[in-house]
Design an enzyme around this catalytic site. Structure first.
Site, PDB file in Angstrom:
ATOM      1  N   SER A 144       0.872  -1.180   0.000  1.00 42.58           N
ATOM      2  CA  SER A 144       0.000   0.000   0.000  1.00 42.58           C
ATOM      3  C   SER A 144       0.906   1.227   0.000  1.00 42.58           C
ATOM      4  O   SER A 144       2.070   1.133   0.402  1.00 42.58           O
ATOM      5  CB  SER A 144      -0.862   0.011   1.265  1.00 42.58           C
ATOM      6  OG  SER A 144      -1.438   1.282   1.481  1.00 42.58           O
ATOM      7  N   TYR A 157      -2.461  -1.105  10.434  1.00 43.62           N
ATOM      8  CA  TYR A 157      -2.329  -1.273   8.973  1.00 43.62           C
ATOM      9  C   TYR A 157      -0.968  -0.755   8.517  1.00 43.62           C
ATOM     10  O   TYR A 157      -0.253  -1.418   7.761  1.00 43.62           O
ATOM     11  CB  TYR A 157      -3.463  -0.509   8.285  1.00 43.62           C
ATOM     12  CG  TYR A 157      -3.601  -0.757   6.794  1.00 43.62           C
ATOM     13  CD1 TYR A 157      -4.135  -1.953   6.314  1.00 43.62           C
ATOM     14  CD2 TYR A 157      -3.229   0.219   5.867  1.00 43.62           C
ATOM     15  CE1 TYR A 157      -4.285  -2.170   4.953  1.00 43.62           C
ATOM     16  CE2 TYR A 157      -3.379   0.009   4.507  1.00 43.62           C
ATOM     17  CZ  TYR A 157      -3.914  -1.192   4.059  1.00 43.62           C
ATOM     18  OH  TYR A 157      -4.063  -1.403   2.692  1.00 43.62           O
TER      19      TYR A 157
HETATM   20  P1  NAP Z   1     -11.154  -6.541  -0.459  1.00 45.04           P
HETATM   21  O1  NAP Z   1     -11.975  -6.370  -1.674  1.00 45.04           O
HETATM   22  O2  NAP Z   1     -11.726  -6.294   0.887  1.00 45.04           O
HETATM   23  O3  NAP Z   1     -10.515  -8.013  -0.519  1.00 45.04           O
HETATM   24  C1  NAP Z   1      -9.777  -8.534   0.520  1.00 45.04           C
HETATM   25  C2  NAP Z   1      -9.603 -10.005   0.251  1.00 45.04           C
HETATM   26  O4  NAP Z   1      -8.762 -10.538   1.273  1.00 45.04           O
HETATM   27  C3  NAP Z   1     -10.898 -10.787   0.258  1.00 45.04           C
HETATM   28  O5  NAP Z   1     -10.934 -11.608  -0.884  1.00 45.04           O
HETATM   29  C4  NAP Z   1     -10.804 -11.642   1.527  1.00 45.04           C
HETATM   30  O6  NAP Z   1     -11.362 -12.934   1.356  1.00 45.04           O
HETATM   31  C5  NAP Z   1      -9.313 -11.781   1.665  1.00 45.04           C
HETATM   32  N1  NAP Z   1      -8.907 -12.095   3.024  1.00 45.04           N
HETATM   33  C6  NAP Z   1      -9.044 -11.344   4.145  1.00 45.04           C
HETATM   34  N2  NAP Z   1      -8.546 -11.992   5.195  1.00 45.04           N
HETATM   35  C7  NAP Z   1      -8.073 -13.170   4.742  1.00 45.04           C
HETATM   36  C8  NAP Z   1      -7.441 -14.270   5.353  1.00 45.04           C
HETATM   37  N3  NAP Z   1      -7.193 -14.302   6.678  1.00 45.04           N
HETATM   38  N4  NAP Z   1      -7.090 -15.320   4.579  1.00 45.04           N
HETATM   39  C9  NAP Z   1      -7.331 -15.301   3.248  1.00 45.04           C
HETATM   40  N5  NAP Z   1      -7.933 -14.299   2.625  1.00 45.04           N
HETATM   41  C10 NAP Z   1      -8.302 -13.244   3.369  1.00 45.04           C
HETATM   42  O7  NAP Z   1      -9.866  -5.602  -0.512  1.00 45.04           O
HETATM   43  P2  NAP Z   1      -8.906  -5.075  -1.677  1.00 45.04           P
HETATM   44  O8  NAP Z   1      -9.057  -3.620  -1.739  1.00 45.04           O
HETATM   45  O9  NAP Z   1      -9.064  -5.867  -2.919  1.00 45.04           O
HETATM   46  O10 NAP Z   1      -7.504  -5.353  -0.977  1.00 45.04           O
HETATM   47  C11 NAP Z   1      -6.550  -6.274  -1.453  1.00 45.04           C
HETATM   48  C12 NAP Z   1      -5.177  -5.862  -0.958  1.00 45.04           C
HETATM   49  O11 NAP Z   1      -4.852  -4.584  -1.484  1.00 45.04           O
HETATM   50  C13 NAP Z   1      -5.053  -5.740   0.562  1.00 45.04           C
HETATM   51  O12 NAP Z   1      -3.811  -6.248   0.987  1.00 45.04           O
HETATM   52  C14 NAP Z   1      -5.101  -4.230   0.800  1.00 45.04           C
HETATM   53  O13 NAP Z   1      -4.422  -3.853   1.969  1.00 45.04           O
HETATM   54  C15 NAP Z   1      -4.401  -3.751  -0.442  1.00 45.04           C
HETATM   55  N6  NAP Z   1      -4.680  -2.346  -0.780  1.00 45.04           N
HETATM   56  C16 NAP Z   1      -5.939  -1.958  -1.092  1.00 45.04           C
HETATM   57  C17 NAP Z   1      -6.167  -0.617  -1.399  1.00 45.04           C
HETATM   58  C18 NAP Z   1      -7.524  -0.101  -1.757  1.00 45.04           C
HETATM   59  O14 NAP Z   1      -7.715   1.122  -1.783  1.00 45.04           O
HETATM   60  N7  NAP Z   1      -8.496  -0.948  -2.068  1.00 45.04           N
HETATM   61  C19 NAP Z   1      -5.112   0.298  -1.393  1.00 45.04           C
HETATM   62  C20 NAP Z   1      -3.847  -0.148  -1.058  1.00 45.04           C
HETATM   63  C21 NAP Z   1      -3.638  -1.484  -0.764  1.00 45.04           C
HETATM   64  P3  NAP Z   1     -12.828 -13.329   1.879  1.00 45.04           P
HETATM   65  O15 NAP Z   1     -13.763 -12.313   1.299  1.00 45.04           O
HETATM   66  O16 NAP Z   1     -13.077 -14.711   1.360  1.00 45.04           O
HETATM   67  O17 NAP Z   1     -12.767 -13.246   3.366  1.00 45.04           O
END
Ligand code: NAP
Length: 256
Positions: A144, A157
């Site tokens: 991130s 985080y």
């Molecule tokens: P998201 O749509 O909330 O997806 C998160 C995913 O992580 C879900 O598929 C969830 O699976 C899975 N997950 C959570 N806990 C888990 C565990 N213990 N074991 C296995 N899977 C787990 O979020 P996203 O925005 O796509 O985020 C993905 C990554 O990008 C994260 O690392 C986040 O920190 C990073 N990121 C996101 C943003 C943003 O603005 N969106 C910005 C910077 C970085 P289930 O639904 O099956 O629980």
């Protein structure tokens, strides 16, 4: 020929958001994919359907990345069912906001165990198999902008993503001799479910957008394009770096 033909990728948390887009894109580039999920099997199945539609093979594996036995099983399933595991995308991640003085041990464990411990031990399981098979590999961590940029009220985080930056740098050096590259992708704000409450809060969203020179959130597909590059032969000599993809957010400093 597609750039990832014959490769096998594990993408954690690939039932949603960025992980889903990455799994689909890697499949479009020719890879077969392990779709990992924790809670939402129906969303993981939707990802698998997209992979199949793109011409790839997909298997679904339930793995909570904060559980070590789930991590080793996830990699094992890739080898057993798809014959290899060449690319690991540590994408699963969670966040929990709280004033620093209110953070509980449970909050800390929830965030650090998924974002850091999960990536750490899953990478270890991935590397052990490659080392034994004498094969090269790619590790791509979705960190991130908060591996570097402050995010008050999200200290857990920030701690997890900052540690992921140093883990990536350290492993790039230690694993280079095995032919394994390690890089981070550091997205800014991306339109995914993790931001549901932000997207519903117009004043907060407008304030954020005012700080993003490109004036919008990223689409998950844009993060996936960068992951596809880092997994490809074009990135064979790239290791130990963080790739920021944030619409200019981190560079948007204003003199008051
Ligand atoms: P998201 O749509 O909330 O997806 C998160 C995913 O992580 C879900 O598929 C969830 O699976 C899975 N997950 C959570 N806990 C888990 C565990 N213990 N074991 C296995 N899977 C787990 O979020 P996203 O925005 O796509 O985020 C993905 C990554 O990008 C994260 O690392 C986040 O920190 C990073 N990121 C996101 C943003 C943003 O603005 N969106 C910005 C910077 C970085 P289930 O639904 O099956 O629980």
């Amino acid at each position: 020929m597609p750039t990832l033909q014959g490769k096998v990728a594990v993408v954690t948390g690939s039932g949603s958001g960025i992980g889903q887009a990455i799994a689909e894109r890697l499949a479009q580039e020719g890879a077969n994919c392990v779709v990992d999920y924790r809670d939402h099997v129906e969303q993981a199945q939707a990802t698998a359907d997209k992979i199949t539609a793109a011409g790839g093979k997909a298997i679904l594996v339930h793995a909570d990345v904060s559980v070590l036995s789930d991590c080793s099983n996830l990699i094992e399933q890739a080898w057993q069912q798809l014959g290899s595991c060449d690319i690991l995308v540590n994408n699963a991640g969670v966040e929990k906001g709280a004033d620093f003085w209110d953070v509980t041990e449970a909050d800390y464990d929830f965030v650090l165990n998924v974002n850091l411990k999960g990536a750490f031990f899953l990478t270890q399981a991935f590397v052990r198999k490659l080392r034994d098979a004498k094969k090269p590999g790619r590790v791509i961590n979705i960190s991130s902008v908060h591996e570097d940029m402050v995010f008050p009220h999200f200290s857990t985080y920030c701690a997890s993503k900052g540690a992921m930056r140093m883990l990536m740098r350290d492993l790039a050096v230690e694993l280079g001799p095995l032919g394994i590259t390690v890089n981070n992708i550091a997205p800014g704000a991306v339109d995914t479910p993790i931001n549901t409450s932000l997207l519903a809060n117009k004043p907060k969203l407008d304030a954020l957008l005012a700080n993003i020179p490109l004036g919008r959130l990223a689409k998950p597909e844009e993060i996936a394009g960068l992951a596809a590059f880092l997994a490809s032969d074009d990135a064979a000599y790239v290791t130990g770096s963080t790739y920021v993809i944030d619409g200019g957010l981190m560079r948007n400093y204003h003199e008051q």
